[in-house]
Design an enzyme around this catalytic site. Structure first.
Site, PDB file in Angstrom:
ATOM      1  N   SER A  11      29.884 -10.246 -10.382  1.00 43.87           N
ATOM      2  CA  SER A  11      28.837 -10.674 -11.311  1.00 43.87           C
ATOM      3  C   SER A  11      27.701  -9.646 -11.342  1.00 43.87           C
ATOM      4  O   SER A  11      27.912  -8.498 -11.712  1.00 43.87           O
ATOM      5  CB  SER A  11      28.341 -12.075 -10.933  1.00 43.87           C
ATOM      6  OG  SER A  11      27.565 -12.615 -11.973  1.00 43.87           O
ATOM      7  N   ASP A  48      34.361  -9.963 -12.824  1.00 46.95           N
ATOM      8  CA  ASP A  48      33.636 -10.656 -13.890  1.00 46.95           C
ATOM      9  C   ASP A  48      32.164 -10.244 -13.904  1.00 46.95           C
ATOM     10  O   ASP A  48      31.266 -11.050 -13.612  1.00 46.95           O
ATOM     11  CB  ASP A  48      33.760 -12.177 -13.751  1.00 46.95           C
ATOM     12  CG  ASP A  48      33.681 -12.867 -15.118  1.00 46.95           C
ATOM     13  OD1 ASP A  48      34.226 -12.304 -16.087  1.00 46.95           O
ATOM     14  OD2 ASP A  48      33.084 -13.952 -15.220  1.00 46.95           O
ATOM     15  N   HIS A  68      34.186 -18.202 -13.824  1.00 47.91           N
ATOM     16  CA  HIS A  68      33.490 -16.994 -13.370  1.00 47.91           C
ATOM     17  C   HIS A  68      34.043 -16.523 -12.024  1.00 47.91           C
ATOM     18  O   HIS A  68      34.274 -15.333 -11.816  1.00 47.91           O
ATOM     19  CB  HIS A  68      32.001 -17.316 -13.268  1.00 47.91           C
ATOM     20  CG  HIS A  68      31.104 -16.114 -13.166  1.00 47.91           C
ATOM     21  ND1 HIS A  68      31.296 -14.963 -13.894  1.00 47.91           N
ATOM     22  CD2 HIS A  68      29.991 -15.887 -12.400  1.00 47.91           C
ATOM     23  CE1 HIS A  68      30.338 -14.089 -13.614  1.00 47.91           C
ATOM     24  NE2 HIS A  68      29.549 -14.623 -12.697  1.00 47.91           N
TER      25      HIS A  68
END
Length: 451
Positions: free
Chosen positions: A154, A178, A248
């Site tokens: 992330s 991601d 996610h």
């Protein structure tokens, strides 16, 4: 003599952070997120010598870090509740199980823990500067930038990109799991992770419609299930926090799965997920599977990439199962029909081995068009890999509930494995499928074509 004993005793009592027996990841709470935290970065070193007991290291103390070995940094992302990532130790242990390396966990929880996402995002460049100082010291001690690998999750993916930029793209590899989308979608390359930040940049996109980045960011970008909704994740908000983070986080668990020997997730370079699902991109070379990129830890073995110094950005698609190890096994189902009229519909195929194990694939994402004497090649995906196929069943459906039942007259059906192209292809001839009725048959070996 008493003075000497007193001095030794005093030295035993005074212990710096770098001498701490076992450093642990910072554990905070929702209260910390509400009141806010100041950035404080801890670096936790794990090796095969201290697999479960982290050693504190910093830019003035490298500890047990062996600069002649590969060093992998793990960088987490936004932590709105302050808790440690549940996957962190699994990732550390899995990495050390496949390769003797240094693993450095970048603990910036004091900085990532806040309810205000923009605050955490605003601290990413400062984290990158701290990591640069540490790597600079590694270089002084004899380390090589080519041996440095960064795994960023992330926001951590963009931190890895900023570090790579500070070293002019000379890091060995960056993997973005991601990469964060909010505040980064549409930004220029210098404000996010991009392919020039390392010699090889690979990305797994698992939540492009919410928390993840939409567009390609690496030399190769993997899109499991099209990069959108992941199988096994909640579909409604009733699941609570898991609904928001499951897609996610799936990128992390897919990467973890690539570190086990259960299966290698083969992917298929393609322009779009739609084309991949329609079987237009299910071959990567000759022999086909050897040239297909593998998602995860071994992605840098992709030989098409290694042939070129400056490879083009590539998108690769694949489907997964709902649970670990997530592998899907691909087959082509080639059907030639001899209906006078065109038939449109979907096919459900079920395979059974001699022991009675079965696996099923419903190919209904887009109705197939069956024309007389034209071959239709359908990409079937199965959760289970059967070594031998003793029986096959087919169901044809037009999707209509009422009305006449149509028939699909098959001149030949052929089953060929993409996962194991060396396996013999299986055929059957002269079948008639009545709509919504299962037809079971025993396949025979397809005749080998003479050149």
């Amino acid at each position: 003599m008493p003075r000497l004993y007193f001095f030794i005793g005093l030295m035993c009592l005074v212990r710096s952070d770098t001498d701490e027996t076992c450093l642990t990841f910072t554990r905070l709470s929702l209260h910390s997120a509400v009141v806010g935290t100041r950035l404080n970065v801890k670096l936790l070193l794990y090796t095969r010598r201290n697999l479960t007991c982290a050693q504190a290291v910093n830019s003035t103390f490298l500890g047990n870090l062996n600069v002649t070995k590969k060093t992998t940094f793990i960088i987490h992302g936004f932590r709105p509740t302050g808790s440690p990532p549940v996957w962190m130790m699994d990732l550390v242990e899995s990495l050390l199980s496949v390769e003797d390396m240094n693993v450095v966990v970048v603990d910036w929880n004091r900085g990532a823990t806040t309810l205000i996402y923009s605050q955490a995002s605003g601290r990413t460049r400062n984290v990158a500067k701290i990591l640069k100082e540490f790597i600079d010291q590694m270089l002084v001690e004899g380390a090589s930038l080519g041996d440095i690998y960064m795994i960023g999750v992330s926001l951590g993916a963009h931190i890895a990109g900023f570090v790579g930029e500070l070293f002019y793209g000379q890091l060995g590899r960056i993997t973005g799991l991601d990469p964060a989308g909010p505040l980064y979608n549409g930004k220029p390359p210098q404000d996010r992770l991009d392919p020039s930040d390392a010699h090889f940049v690979d990305i797994i996109h698992s939540d492009t419609d919410a928390l993840g980045y939409r567009e390609p960011l690496g030399n190769i970008d993997f899109y499991p299930n099209g990069g959108l909704d992941q199988p096994g994740c909640p579909k409604t908000i009733l699941a609570g926090l898991h609904y928001f983070k499951c897609d996610h986080q799936r990128s992390v668990y897919l990467y973890l799965a690539s570190l086990t020997e259960n299966c290698n997730v083969t992917t298929y370079p393609c322009d779009s997920y739609r084309d991949y699902r329609n079987g237009k991109c299910a071959s990567c070379g000759t022999p086909p599977q050897e040239a297909c990129p593998i998602m995860g830890y071994y992605a840098d073995n992709w030989k098409d990439y290694l042939k070129e110094k400056d490879p083009p950005m590539t998108k690769a698609f694949f489907d997964t199962a709902e649970e670990n190890p997530f592998c899907i096994y691909h087959y082509f189902v080639d059907i030639i029909t001899w209906n006078k009229n065109v038939r449109r519909g979907s096919i459900t195929i079920k395979l059974r081995d001699r022991d009675g194990n079965t696996t099923e694939s419903k190919i209904d994402h887009q109705p197939a068009t069956f024309q007389k004497y034209h071959q239709v090649s359908l990409l079937a995906r199965f959760n289970q890999d059967l070594d031998t196929v003793a029986a096959i069943s087919l169901v044809f459906s037009t999707g209509t509930v009422t009305g006449p039942k149509y028939k699909l007259r098959i001149l030949r059906v052929k089953l060929r494995s993409l996962a194991h192209p060396e396996r013999p292809q299986l055929c059957r001839y002269d079948l008639v499928l009545t709509e919504n009725i299962e037809t079971v048959f025993q396949p025979i070996l397809c005749p080998k074509l003479r050149m």
